[in-house]
Design a protein around this motif. Structure first.
Motif, PDB file in Angstrom:
ATOM      1  N   LYS A 220      -3.830   3.260   6.122  1.00  0.00           N
ATOM      2  CA  LYS A 220      -3.238   3.549   4.805  1.00  0.00           C
ATOM      3  C   LYS A 220      -4.176   3.163   3.658  1.00  0.00           C
ATOM      4  O   LYS A 220      -4.228   3.820   2.629  1.00  0.00           O
ATOM      5  N   ARG A 221      -4.931   2.105   3.851  1.00  0.00           N
ATOM      6  CA  ARG A 221      -5.928   1.741   2.828  1.00  0.00           C
ATOM      7  C   ARG A 221      -6.988   2.832   2.747  1.00  0.00           C
ATOM      8  O   ARG A 221      -7.488   3.156   1.664  1.00  0.00           O
TER       9      ARG A 221
ATOM     10  N   LEU B 279       1.811   2.110  -3.504  1.00  0.00           N
ATOM     11  CA  LEU B 279       0.694   2.714  -4.239  1.00  0.00           C
ATOM     12  C   LEU B 279       0.434   4.153  -3.777  1.00  0.00           C
ATOM     13  O   LEU B 279       0.157   5.031  -4.590  1.00  0.00           O
ATOM     14  N   LEU B 280       0.536   4.387  -2.484  1.00  0.00           N
ATOM     15  CA  LEU B 280       0.303   5.742  -1.954  1.00  0.00           C
ATOM     16  C   LEU B 280       1.337   6.718  -2.522  1.00  0.00           C
ATOM     17  O   LEU B 280       1.018   7.868  -2.842  1.00  0.00           O
TER      18      LEU B 280
ATOM     19  N   ASN C  80      -7.770   9.502  -1.223  1.00  0.00           N
ATOM     20  CA  ASN C  80      -7.066  10.189  -2.311  1.00  0.00           C
ATOM     21  C   ASN C  80      -7.864  10.116  -3.606  1.00  0.00           C
ATOM     22  O   ASN C  80      -7.954  11.095  -4.351  1.00  0.00           O
TER      23      ASN C  80
ATOM     24  N   ILE D 285       0.832  -1.218   0.000  1.00  0.00           N
ATOM     25  CA  ILE D 285       0.000   0.000   0.000  1.00  0.00           C
ATOM     26  C   ILE D 285       0.860   1.260   0.000  1.00  0.00           C
ATOM     27  O   ILE D 285       0.516   2.269  -0.621  1.00  0.00           O
TER      28      ILE D 285
ATOM     29  N   GLN E  41       0.333   7.521  -5.988  1.00  0.00           N
ATOM     30  CA  GLN E  41      -0.857   8.394  -5.964  1.00  0.00           C
ATOM     31  C   GLN E  41      -0.464   9.843  -5.723  1.00  0.00           C
ATOM     32  O   GLN E  41      -0.962  10.760  -6.376  1.00  0.00           O
TER      33      GLN E  41
ATOM     34  N   PHE F  71      -5.616   5.727   0.863  1.00  0.00           N
ATOM     35  CA  PHE F  71      -5.639   5.397  -0.565  1.00  0.00           C
ATOM     36  C   PHE F  71      -7.015   5.691  -1.164  1.00  0.00           C
ATOM     37  O   PHE F  71      -7.146   6.300  -2.221  1.00  0.00           O
ATOM     38  N   ARG F  72      -8.044   5.276  -0.445  1.00  0.00           N
ATOM     39  CA  ARG F  72      -9.416   5.505  -0.920  1.00  0.00           C
ATOM     40  C   ARG F  72      -9.768   6.988  -0.909  1.00  0.00           C
ATOM     41  O   ARG F  72     -10.371   7.512  -1.841  1.00  0.00           O
TER      42      ARG F  72
END
Lengths: 187, 187
Positions: A117-118, A59-60, A124, A56, A63, A121-122
């Protein structure tokens, strides 16, 4: 060695599942002792948490670059946000599957950081949709939180059927998703 | 008694997970002996398979009625196909979560029948999209198989966040999904 343990574990968790993989399986596959494992990880739980965090956080980071790019409008940002998920499935399919399937097995003490952190992510994703609504790119009559859940459900789930060696390229998948998301199915 | 065992098991699989639930847990919760359990099921695997079959067969039955309804056009059919999934999450949230999360734990001998019915469920969706393309309701430049995966990913995933006792009704969720699917996000 830490990376090697994580990589080997991802392979095993992907093929056998987290529950059925033992620490013994992991060290046997690498050819080290349990002592080596415990030098890097307190437990299988900690290992699973680190695998989730590493996935994650990567990915962050991607992003963040997209969101801060002032040359992109929100449609373009959304395109790129979808792209990095599909791309991650292509380059790290096993990690993506473990990330999506085995979150269920992370226990209380190890899940908080991953969940926050998930969530980031959402949120964002949602930020880009909200910004697009404000700037008139996106319609303003659909709740952005639910739209975000919808898009993420659609895109994330690709790990279960998308074969990067198959007939559709990443670009083709992302283009189809974006057509559907932006313009819909109606003729 | 078979239904009671299945119902109790769904509760336990939902809260503790399939792997961590023992047959002893299940019979203790109902107040029967293991003998009773084994009268109805050969194993925990067989129980999990029956839970999956019962869930998917119920949905297939509802799909069939929708698809055969000659008074509906394909947009209306698609609406109803989405609706039954959300409705199932509302009325049987635990079953929906177990169905989506624990398929991973069904082993070779028990998964074939479930997988073929899940496939049938997906192909029924695709049939309506193909029919809508043929009849000019839906655009013909998006692959119907991928569109189907996309819509099912979006809708099925609702089990993970949709709270039927929360502020949004089933109708509102389905309407939002259908707006997004049919008309897209672009203003």
């Amino acid at each position: 060695m830490k990376d090697k343990i994580m990589k080997e574990s991802i392979d095993l968790f992907d093929s056998k599942g987290f529950s059925k993989t033992t620490i013994q399986d992991i060290v046997d596959n690498i050819g080290v002792t349990k002592g080596t494992f415990y030098y890097y990880f307190e437990s299988k739980q900690e290992l699973l948490r680190d695998i989730h965090l590493s996935f994650i956080e990567n990915l962050l980071h991607q992003q963040e670059e997209i969101i801060n790019d002032k040359n992109l409008n929100n449609k373009e940002k959304l395109y790129k946000l979808v792209y990095i998920i599909i791309s991650e499935i292509k380059t790290s399919g096993k990690s993506a599957r473990v990330f999506n399937r085995e979150i269920r097995h992370l226990e209380k003490d190890h899940i908080d950081n991953v969940n926050s952190k998930r969530r980031e992510f959402r949120l964002n994703f949602q930020k880009v949709i909200d910004e697009g609504i404000r700037e008139g790119e996106f319609r303003n009559d659909l709740r952005s939180d639910i739209v975000t859940f919808a898009i993420l459900g659609m895109v994330n789930r690709s790990y279960s059927w998308y074969n990067p060696d198959g007939e559709m390229s990443e670009d083709e998948i992302v283009n189809l998703y974006m057509e559907l998301i932006l313009n819909g199915l109606t003729k």
